[in-house]
Motif scaffolding. Structure first.
Motif: not given
Length: 345
Positions: A253-264, A281-291, A324-329
């Motif tokens: 929940p503290w990261k952008y939604g694309f980190k929450s992978i589906k159908s694992v 796909l786009a390293p300049n736009e989407y980092g590994f951490y994605a907080n 910050m951190f979607n409220g989960y700091g």
């Protein structure tokens, strides 16, 4: 401010109003536009794709796919006292019909429209890598082996919209502890099912947003062992519908939604940072951490605020400041006290 897209300007501009008769599309061709699109092998392009058209081709033709009902089952669970919110929950129909799941298409309605025949039985989730006891869970074990609880979490999409969702599932840390993480482990990798026959976005590169499938994601071991990451098997008290990641998905929940992978289908414990799909796909736009970070903008739009999806549509949604951190700091800020979050975005 979002960068203007030359392709969009050149292709999607409105044509002149006054057309000669020989320029008008014949009625028979217009009525057969769905077959034309299918024959071309084209799907919709997502709004978050870097430098791509920000409208689906089906929408361009004015076509909508007929919606099919889906069937879910009630779950038995306890309600978490710690992970509840006073925020109003997003209406269930918005949660199940406004989705990013590019395996089924890139328009928000595509997952609902295209995933209803998705078969999750049989299903196998494998937990392996640097663990003492590898685990394999079948469909029944996903909801029976661990005590289920309901946690209501905020979900913040990188596209600057948000929801509040009551998930049902169990802690990722609980699963990893049972498997026994080895001391040299540094990261955890996640992988989505690869099944192009069921997931049309995996078969058609354009329909699937240009992602190299299967979709993959990752966390550091410290993040994975935090109490917040959740393996959800349901929402609103029922099993997950396919468009939301049936039968099991990750929720961070503290990261952008694309980190929450589906159908694992696989969780691997590693001693190195794994590749992740959007970063590839786009390293300049989407980092590994994605907080979630209101102080670090996406290259094409601000992250300082978001549209909180409620009863109305997306563009009638209330705009609120992003936390910050979607409220989960309080739960996760210490994980990053020695990390520059502008460099490691």
């Amino acid at each position: 401010m979002a960068r203007k897209n030359r392709f969009t300007q050149g292709i999607l501009q409105r044509a002149p109003w006054h057309l000669a008769d020989n320029q008008v599309t014949p009625e028979s061709v217009f009525n057969d536009r769905r077959n034309i699109i299918k024959a071309l092998g084209l799907g919709a392009l997502g709004a978050s794709l870097p430098g791509q058209v920000q409208a689906g081709l089906f929408d361009l033709f004015g076509e909508q796919t007929a919606k099919k009902p889906f069937t879910t089952q009630s779950l038995q669970y306890a309600t978490s006292r710690q992970f509840t919110l006073s925020d109003a929950k997003t209406p269930e129909d918005k949660v199940t019909r406004h989705n990013n799941f590019y395996e089924f298409g890139t328009s928000k309605s595509d997952p609902f429209d295209n995933a209803q025949g998705f078969n999750v039985d049989p299903w196998t989730l494998v937990i392996d890598g640097l663990v003492d006891k590898p685990i394999t869970l079948d469909l029944q074990a996903l909801t029976k082996r661990f005590a289920l609880e309901e946690r209501t979490y905020r979900l913040r999409c990188v596209e600057a919209w948000s929801m509040v969702i009551p998930w049902v599932g169990f802690s990722l840390a609980t699963l990893l502890k049972e498997a026994g993480v080895k001391q040299n482990a540094t990261h955890v990798a996640f992988e989505t099912l690869f099944d192009p026959e069921q997931m049309p976005g995996q078969k058609n590169r354009l329909m699937g947003g240009g992602i190299h499938y299967p979709y993959v994601e990752g966390l550091t071991i410290a993040e994975a062992m935090n109490e917040l990451p959740f393996l959800a098997v349901g929402l609103y008290g029922k099993t997950l519908p396919p468009q939301n990641g049936a039968p099991i998905r990750l929720v961070v929940p503290w990261k952008y939604g694309f980190k929450s992978i589906k159908s694992v289908v696989r969780i691997r414990v590693l001693d190195k940072q794994p590749p992740t799909s959007w970063n590839q796909l786009a390293p300049n736009e989407y980092g590994f951490y994605a907080n979630v970070n209101p102080e670090v903008d996406h290259p094409r739009w601000s992250q300082a605020s978001e549209r909180s999806i409620g009863e109305g549509g997306l563009f009638s949604a209330k705009r609120i400041p992003t936390q910050m951190f979607n409220g989960y700091g309080e739960f996760v800020a210490d994980l990053y006290k020695n990390i520059d979050l502008r460099t490691f975005y």
